[in-house]
Design a protein around this motif. Sequence first.
Motif, PDB file in Angstrom:
ATOM      1  N   SER A   1       0.830  -1.208   0.000  1.00 22.33           N
ATOM      2  CA  SER A   1       0.000   0.000   0.000  1.00 22.33           C
ATOM      3  C   SER A   1       0.864   1.258   0.000  1.00 22.33           C
ATOM      4  CB  SER A   1      -0.921   0.014   1.220  1.00 22.33           C
ATOM      5  OG  SER A   1      -0.188   0.321   2.392  1.00 22.33           O
ATOM      6  N   ASP A   2       0.231   2.360  -0.331  1.00 28.27           N
ATOM      7  CA  ASP A   2       0.918   3.644  -0.311  1.00 28.27           C
ATOM      8  C   ASP A   2       1.341   4.008   1.111  1.00 28.27           C
ATOM      9  OD1 ASP A   2       0.365   3.733  -3.019  1.00 28.27           O
ATOM     10  OD2 ASP A   2      -1.365   5.064  -2.806  1.00 28.27           O
ATOM     11  N   ARG A   3       0.541   3.612   2.083  1.00 28.34           N
ATOM     12  CA  ARG A   3       0.904   3.873   3.487  1.00 28.34           C
ATOM     13  C   ARG A   3       2.225   3.195   3.842  1.00 28.34           C
ATOM     14  NH1 ARG A   3       0.462   0.887   7.944  1.00 28.34           N
ATOM     15  NH2 ARG A   3      -0.832  -0.706   6.927  1.00 28.34           N
TER      16      ARG A   3
ATOM     17  N   GLU B   1       6.178  11.367  -1.991  1.00 25.92           N
ATOM     18  CA  GLU B   1       5.481  12.240  -2.923  1.00 25.92           C
ATOM     19  C   GLU B   1       6.177  12.336  -4.273  1.00 25.92           C
ATOM     20  OE1 GLU B   1       2.518  13.383  -2.340  1.00 25.92           O
ATOM     21  OE2 GLU B   1       2.580  12.435  -0.358  1.00 25.92           O
ATOM     22  N   ASP B   2       7.200  11.539  -4.462  1.00 28.41           N
ATOM     23  CA  ASP B   2       7.891  11.513  -5.759  1.00 28.41           C
ATOM     24  C   ASP B   2       6.914  11.019  -6.829  1.00 28.41           C
ATOM     25  OD1 ASP B   2       9.472  10.624  -8.030  1.00 28.41           O
ATOM     26  OD2 ASP B   2      11.223  10.730  -6.710  1.00 28.41           O
ATOM     27  N   PRO B   3       6.686  11.776  -7.903  1.00 26.50           N
ATOM     28  CA  PRO B   3       5.697  11.353  -8.909  1.00 26.50           C
ATOM     29  C   PRO B   3       6.002  10.020  -9.549  1.00 26.50           C
ATOM     30  CG  PRO B   3       7.028  13.215  -9.689  1.00 26.50           C
ATOM     31  CD  PRO B   3       7.308  13.069  -8.230  1.00 26.50           C
ATOM     32  N   ARG B   4       7.248   9.576  -9.480  1.00 28.59           N
ATOM     33  CA  ARG B   4       7.596   8.262 -10.041  1.00 28.59           C
ATOM     34  C   ARG B   4       7.203   7.120  -9.104  1.00 28.59           C
ATOM     35  NH1 ARG B   4      13.872   9.162 -10.485  1.00 28.59           N
ATOM     36  NH2 ARG B   4      13.342   9.993  -8.415  1.00 28.59           N
ATOM     37  N   LEU B   5       6.892   7.454  -7.838  1.00 30.75           N
ATOM     38  CA  LEU B   5       6.728   6.417  -6.815  1.00 30.75           C
ATOM     39  C   LEU B   5       5.479   6.612  -5.964  1.00 30.75           C
ATOM     40  CD1 LEU B   5      10.439   6.521  -5.571  1.00 30.75           C
ATOM     41  CD2 LEU B   5       9.475   4.890  -7.200  1.00 30.75           C
ATOM     42  N   ARG B   6       4.644   7.586  -6.304  1.00 26.47           N
ATOM     43  CA  ARG B   6       3.545   7.972  -5.412  1.00 26.47           C
ATOM     44  C   ARG B   6       2.528   6.849  -5.211  1.00 26.47           C
ATOM     45  NH1 ARG B   6       1.855  12.419  -7.910  1.00 26.47           N
ATOM     46  NH2 ARG B   6       3.251  13.777  -6.720  1.00 26.47           N
TER      47      ARG B   6
END
Length: 401
Positions: free
Chosen positions: A256-258, A274-279
């Motif tokens: 999960s993102d969490r 918050e990196d757009p490649r890894l969000r």
Amino acid sequence: MTTDAPAHPLSGLTVLDLTQIYNGPYATFLMALAGAEVIKIEPLTGENLRSRGDLGGVAYPFAMLNSNKKPVTLNLKTEQGKALLREMVARADILIENFAPGVMDRLGVGAEALQKINPRLIYGSSSGYGMDGPYRDYPAMDLVMQAMCGVINSTGFPDGPPVKSGAALCDFFAGIHLFSAIMVALYDREHTGVARRVEVSMQDATYCSLGSNYGMLHARGDEAPERTGNRHGGLGVAPYNAYAAKDGYVVVNAPSDRHWAAISEVIGRPELAEDPRLRTRTDRVVNHELVDQLLGDWMKDQTRDAAAERMLARTIPCAPVRNLSEVMNDRNMLARGSLQVMDHPELGRINVPHTPLNFVGLPRIPLEPHKPLGACNDDIFGTWLGHSAEELAQMKKDNVI
């Protein structure tokens, strides 16, 4: 047959166990430690695992799977041996075997014949491919089944050869399903009065375990890699890998993102959340090589256990990659009683498993070391079936027991 043990779920049931190696013996081990009286019926030379010798360390797995069983010897190639089996069947609740399909029928003691003697007998069997179908008569052992079921081809790294699983997966999957099928049959018998025959194939029992791999194949077709190493079988989660620490490896699975946000903080890179490649999870799967590089660079400067503890403190799914000595002395299993210390008359002090089935509110049945070959002949054939000492002596002379 009676027992002095507390009233556990299967107390009062008698199981005739003609199984061998891992598959069937695991099913009957679970029954014994749920309270059933398990009579282990072996040929005069002992079942296959008992008689393999000790060069490969088979004494421990035999001890592991045959606690709390009553071993007898019986030559089913003799008419009197078959007659003794029929006497036991008349008093039993369950019979289990994992011979090749047709063996028991050829001996004249197959399911149909035995259920005529005892209509309440549940007959369970397991084989590699099942009792029907085009593969019915193919010989099957765990290694063979791993190959046929796709386990070997899906294990290993993409640029390497296929590798078998270290665990005997197909044997134990089948044993678990055989136990389950017999429990369902018991439930059915209590409600309908019908005692069924149940059978489980190792092939059928293994299929679903590769669900992630099938999903990737369905979605990507020929582009799906056959092997993904330590990455997710369906390449659907990242991070999901084994990462090298200074003194070993740590596996991390962050679905999960969490979890990814917590990992970012643990490795000292909170901005990565918050990196757009890894969000999102999809972003991380697309950029899984970057994810692995980030965790790998951090992990290489950590010790195995310290890294795992830091992540576990943030409830990130991870674990140190432990060796078998660590597993055999696991403090959690020892504390729960699911792994117990046994003073074995042949093997000395060993740690052996109890059943994974924990009946809350009931004490665990004490583990008893497996007994020597034929140790319960006099008890079962004499006391239980009522044959005299003279009859037993003649049976031994005639190579029946």
